[in-house]
Every structure is written in structure tokens, then in C-alpha cells.
Design a protein around this motif. Structure first.
Motif, PDB file in Angstrom:
ATOM      1  N   PHE A   2      61.567  79.294  18.135  1.00 40.61           N
ATOM      2  CA  PHE A   2      62.194  78.748  19.332  1.00 40.61           C
ATOM      3  C   PHE A   2      63.634  78.347  19.016  1.00 40.61           C
ATOM      4  CE2 PHE A   2      57.697  78.018  19.895  1.00 40.61           C
ATOM      5  CZ  PHE A   2      57.485  78.379  21.217  1.00 40.61           C
ATOM      6  N   ASN A   8      65.984  73.308  27.528  1.00 44.39           N
ATOM      7  CA  ASN A   8      66.658  74.567  27.171  1.00 44.39           C
ATOM      8  C   ASN A   8      65.933  75.329  26.061  1.00 44.39           C
ATOM      9  OD1 ASN A   8      68.678  74.094  29.025  1.00 44.39           O
ATOM     10  ND2 ASN A   8      69.872  72.882  27.560  1.00 44.39           N
ATOM     11  N   ARG A   9      64.848  74.805  25.625  1.00 47.08           N
ATOM     12  CA  ARG A   9      64.110  75.428  24.523  1.00 47.08           C
ATOM     13  C   ARG A   9      63.498  76.739  24.999  1.00 47.08           C
ATOM     14  NH1 ARG A   9      60.474  72.508  20.132  1.00 47.08           N
ATOM     15  NH2 ARG A   9      59.585  74.383  19.268  1.00 47.08           N
ATOM     16  N   ARG A  10      63.736  77.833  24.246  1.00 51.05           N
ATOM     17  CA  ARG A  10      63.241  79.154  24.636  1.00 51.05           C
ATOM     18  C   ARG A  10      62.691  79.894  23.436  1.00 51.05           C
ATOM     19  NH1 ARG A  10      67.283  81.106  29.245  1.00 51.05           N
ATOM     20  NH2 ARG A  10      67.341  79.086  30.212  1.00 51.05           N
ATOM     21  N   ALA A  11      61.696  80.718  23.722  1.00 45.58           N
ATOM     22  CA  ALA A  11      61.126  81.549  22.645  1.00 45.58           C
ATOM     23  C   ALA A  11      62.065  82.702  22.371  1.00 45.58           C
ATOM     24  CB  ALA A  11      59.761  82.084  23.062  1.00 45.58           C
ATOM     25  N   GLN A  12      62.338  82.916  21.072  1.00 48.84           N
ATOM     26  CA  GLN A  12      63.179  84.049  20.690  1.00 48.84           C
ATOM     27  C   GLN A  12      62.338  85.198  20.158  1.00 48.84           C
ATOM     28  OE1 GLN A  12      65.978  82.417  17.895  1.00 48.84           O
ATOM     29  NE2 GLN A  12      67.534  82.316  19.493  1.00 48.84           N
TER      30      GLN A  12
END
Length: 176
Positions: A2, A8-12
Motif C-alpha cells: 500500500f 489516500n491509502r491505495r493498493a499498488q
């Protein structure tokens, strides 16, 4: 993995594992089919046996009663399942099934034995009984299974032969 903080946390990247369970499921199905086939074979053996096959719980209450038992004793399975094994014993032998059950509970394997039972019509039936313990997965005694063979004709023949020999001995002692 992440990136970012809070909202604003998103999986990459996503990491996953796939397992092909096809072979495992095939083996499980085959085992179930094999157990089912064995159970059907055992049921056929019990159903087609010429010997009565009877099982009872540890309290002496009948739990199975095959067609041969119906023919031998005259009671249907419906009449006997739930009844006491003592109900087919002559009064002087009514405690015999529980005595055998106690021996099984003590870990004994009783040898086959000859005894007498009663038919629905009250007639005496000479029988040979082989008893085996029924145990659960924890090896606790949950009942007994019996194979019961009608030996009435054999006992009559033995008695007739014995009487014939006795008569022959008496006759030959009078001749001498």
C-alpha cells in the motif's frame, strides 16, 4: 503493498496464491464412492445371509434385525428394533444377553456358544451365537453384533443318534 496515508491509502500491488485442488477433490470423491460401495456390499451380505444378524446397544435394546432373523424367530424388524434382546430368551436365560454385554465391556471376546432362544410362536430354537463388540472411534463399547445360526435340526439329529447308540448298547448287552 500500500502507499499513502489514511483516506489516500491505495493498493499498488496484489499478491495471490492459486492452488489447483482438482486432484484432491477427485481423491476425496473416490474415497466417498469406495466407502459407499463397501457399505452397500456389507448391507447386501447382511440382507442375504442365511444366519440371523442382530445388533444391540449396550442396554440390550435391538438396533438391527435382518431378514434371516425375521425368518428364524418370526418377529419382523419393526417389532424387534427397540425391543430388548431378553424378549427372545427363555425366562431362565433372560439375563444372558446382558451378561455377554458385560463381558464385552470388560474387554473379553466371548467364544461362540450354544444356547436356546424363543420364536414368536413360543417354540424353542437351539442356536449357535457368535458375538462381536461394536466400538466407536474412541474405542468405547456402543453395542454388540451377533450372528445367530439355527442348530435345532443338528441338535435333534445328535439326540436321535445318542438314543440309537444307547439302544444298540442295551440290545447288545442283552444278547451277550
Amino acid at each position: 503493498l500500500f502507499s499513502g496515508q489514511g483516506a489516500n491509502r491505495r493498493a499498488q500491488r496484489v499478491v495471490g496464491v492459486c492452488l489447483d485442488l482438482t486432484e484432491r477433490k477427485r481423491i476425496e470423491t473416490a474415497l466417498v464412492d469406495e466407502k459407499s460401495a463397501i457399505a452397500m456390499q456389507l448391507a447386501a451380505i447382511v440382507a442375504s445371509s442365511e444366519d440371523a444378524m442382530i445388533s444391540a446397544a449396550t442396554d440390550g435394546v435391538v438396533t438391527t434385525w435382518n431378514a434371516a432373523a425375521e425368518r428364524m424367530f418370526g418377529f419382523t424388524a419393526k417389532e424387534m428394533i427397540g425391543a430388548s434382546l431378553g424378549s427372545i430368551c427363555p425366562p431362565d436365560l433372560a439375563q444372558e444377553p446382558m451378561s455377554v454385554m458385560e463381558r464385552l465391556a470388560a474387554g473379553e471376546r466371548p467364544a461362540p456358544y450354544e444356547t436356546t432362544r424363543l420364536g414368536k410362536d413360543g417354540r424353542s430354537i437351539d442356536v449357535l451365537i457368535s458375538v462381536s463388540a461394536l466400538r466407536d472411534s474412541s474405542n468405547r463399547l456402543v453395542g454388540a453384533s451377533s450372528v445367530v445360526r439355527d442348530i435345532t435340526e443338528r441338535k435333534r439329529a445328535e439326540k436321535a443318534l445318542s438314543e440309537d447308540r444307547k439302544s444298540t448298547r442295551l440290545n447288545s448287552s442283552h444278547v451277550a
